[in-house]
Design a protein around this motif. Structure first.
Motif, mmCIF file in Angstrom:
data_model
loop_
_atom_site.group_PDB
_atom_site.id
_atom_site.type_symbol
_atom_site.label_atom_id
_atom_site.label_comp_id
_atom_site.label_asym_id
_atom_site.label_seq_id
_atom_site.Cartn_x
_atom_site.Cartn_y
_atom_site.Cartn_z
ATOM 1 N N ARG A 104 0.863 -1.349 0.131
ATOM 2 C CA ARG A 104 -0.007 -0.241 0.275
ATOM 3 C C ARG A 104 0.893 1.300 -0.256
ATOM 4 N NH1 ARG A 104 -3.535 -2.210 4.931
ATOM 5 N NH2 ARG A 104 -4.914 -3.269 4.154
ATOM 6 N N PRO A 105 0.191 2.048 -0.669
ATOM 7 C CA PRO A 105 1.206 3.468 -0.080
ATOM 8 C C PRO A 105 1.241 4.081 0.588
ATOM 9 C CG PRO A 105 -0.555 3.384 -2.390
ATOM 10 C CD PRO A 105 -0.462 2.494 -1.895
ATOM 11 N N ALA A 106 2.172 4.901 1.551
ATOM 12 C CA ALA A 106 1.989 5.568 2.242
ATOM 13 C C ALA A 106 3.646 6.071 2.316
ATOM 14 C CB ALA A 106 1.886 4.726 3.761
ATOM 15 N N ASN A 107 3.170 7.412 2.966
ATOM 16 C CA ASN A 107 4.072 8.325 3.589
ATOM 17 C C ASN A 107 5.450 8.032 2.904
ATOM 18 O OD1 ASN A 107 2.296 8.629 5.618
ATOM 19 N ND2 ASN A 107 3.122 7.110 6.562
ATOM 20 N N GLY A 108 5.223 8.733 1.238
ATOM 21 C CA GLY A 108 6.207 8.460 0.243
ATOM 22 C C GLY A 108 6.591 7.122 0.224
ATOM 23 N N GLY A 109 6.151 6.676 0.443
ATOM 24 C CA GLY A 109 6.923 5.013 0.036
ATOM 25 C C GLY A 109 5.591 3.979 0.353
ATOM 26 N N THR A 110 5.877 3.304 1.081
ATOM 27 C CA THR A 110 5.294 1.885 0.650
ATOM 28 C C THR A 110 4.616 1.084 2.351
ATOM 29 O OG1 THR A 110 5.951 1.685 -1.334
ATOM 30 C CG2 THR A 110 4.648 -0.850 -0.635
ATOM 31 N N ASP A 111 3.843 0.682 2.660
ATOM 32 C CA ASP A 111 3.611 -0.079 3.628
ATOM 33 C C ASP A 111 3.208 -1.612 3.111
ATOM 34 O OD1 ASP A 111 3.512 1.862 5.388
ATOM 35 O OD2 ASP A 111 1.143 1.867 6.035
ATOM 36 N N LEU A 112 3.949 -2.253 3.402
ATOM 37 C CA LEU A 112 3.972 -3.933 3.581
ATOM 38 C C LEU A 112 3.643 -4.414 5.039
ATOM 39 C CD1 LEU A 112 4.566 -6.442 1.703
ATOM 40 C CD2 LEU A 112 7.359 -6.271 2.735
ATOM 41 N N ILE A 113 2.096 -5.716 3.778
ATOM 42 C CA ILE A 113 2.110 -6.411 4.991
ATOM 43 C C ILE A 113 1.993 -7.959 4.858
ATOM 44 C CG2 ILE A 113 -0.013 -7.395 6.716
ATOM 45 C CD1 ILE A 113 -0.585 -4.410 6.298
ATOM 46 N N VAL A 114 2.900 -8.727 4.964
ATOM 47 C CA VAL A 114 2.618 -10.002 4.843
ATOM 48 C C VAL A 114 2.207 -11.019 6.246
ATOM 49 C CG1 VAL A 114 4.408 -12.168 4.255
ATOM 50 C CG2 VAL A 114 4.952 -9.820 3.958
#
Length: 155
Positions: A104-114
């Protein structure tokens, strides 16, 4: 920032913010060279020639992990669903372990959930949580050291 991982019964959830756009993170999870670069985390290496990817529902990806003592283990997964560049779902056919990777795009980067479900009893341990967190940290290092190039772009 480092990855966090939490065991909840037969589930393991790991999270990490990555300073890379979602397309780069997606490509890292679907490109054999990138998978080889980070999948072993801090506990194993993955020979690049061992990684195969057939990115389609019903397709497989497989890789060898090599432990520090030289022991090699073949891992094989079957894609259940693919929603580029946001979600990958794949199963490990021997144990039934299901992994969902959410980008997911977030705060100028990506939040990754596994999110891993149906963990076999031998993986319901702190060492498994630490191993998954180390894989996400290795991914962050890989993304940091490999600038965006045309191969990072998805068609």
């Amino acid at each position: 920032m480092t990855a966090s991982a939490e065991l909840r019964g037969d589930e393991l959830i790991a999270k990490r913010h990555l300073p890379a756009d979602p397309e780069r993170v997606w490509t890292a999870f679907t490109s054999p060279a990138s998978i080889a670069a980070f999948w072993g985390g801090s506990h194993a290496t993955v020979p690049p020639e061992s990684v195969t990817v057939d990115l389609r529902p019903g397709g497989e990806f497989a890789l060898d992990t090599r432990a520090p003592d030289g022991a090699t283990r073949r891992l094989r997964f079957v894609y259940v669903s693919i929603t580029a560049p946001h979600e990958l779902v794949f199963d490990e056919p021997v144990t039934g372990l299901r992994t969902t990777v959410t980008v997911r795009p977030a705060n100028g980067g990506t939040d990754l959930i596994v999110h891993q479900r149906r963990l076999p009893p031998e993986l319901r341990i702190a060492q498994a949580a630490d191993g998954l967190a180390s894989i996400l940290d290795a991914l962050a290092t890989h993304l940091q050291h490999h600038e965006a190039t045309p191969e990072w772009r998805t068609p």
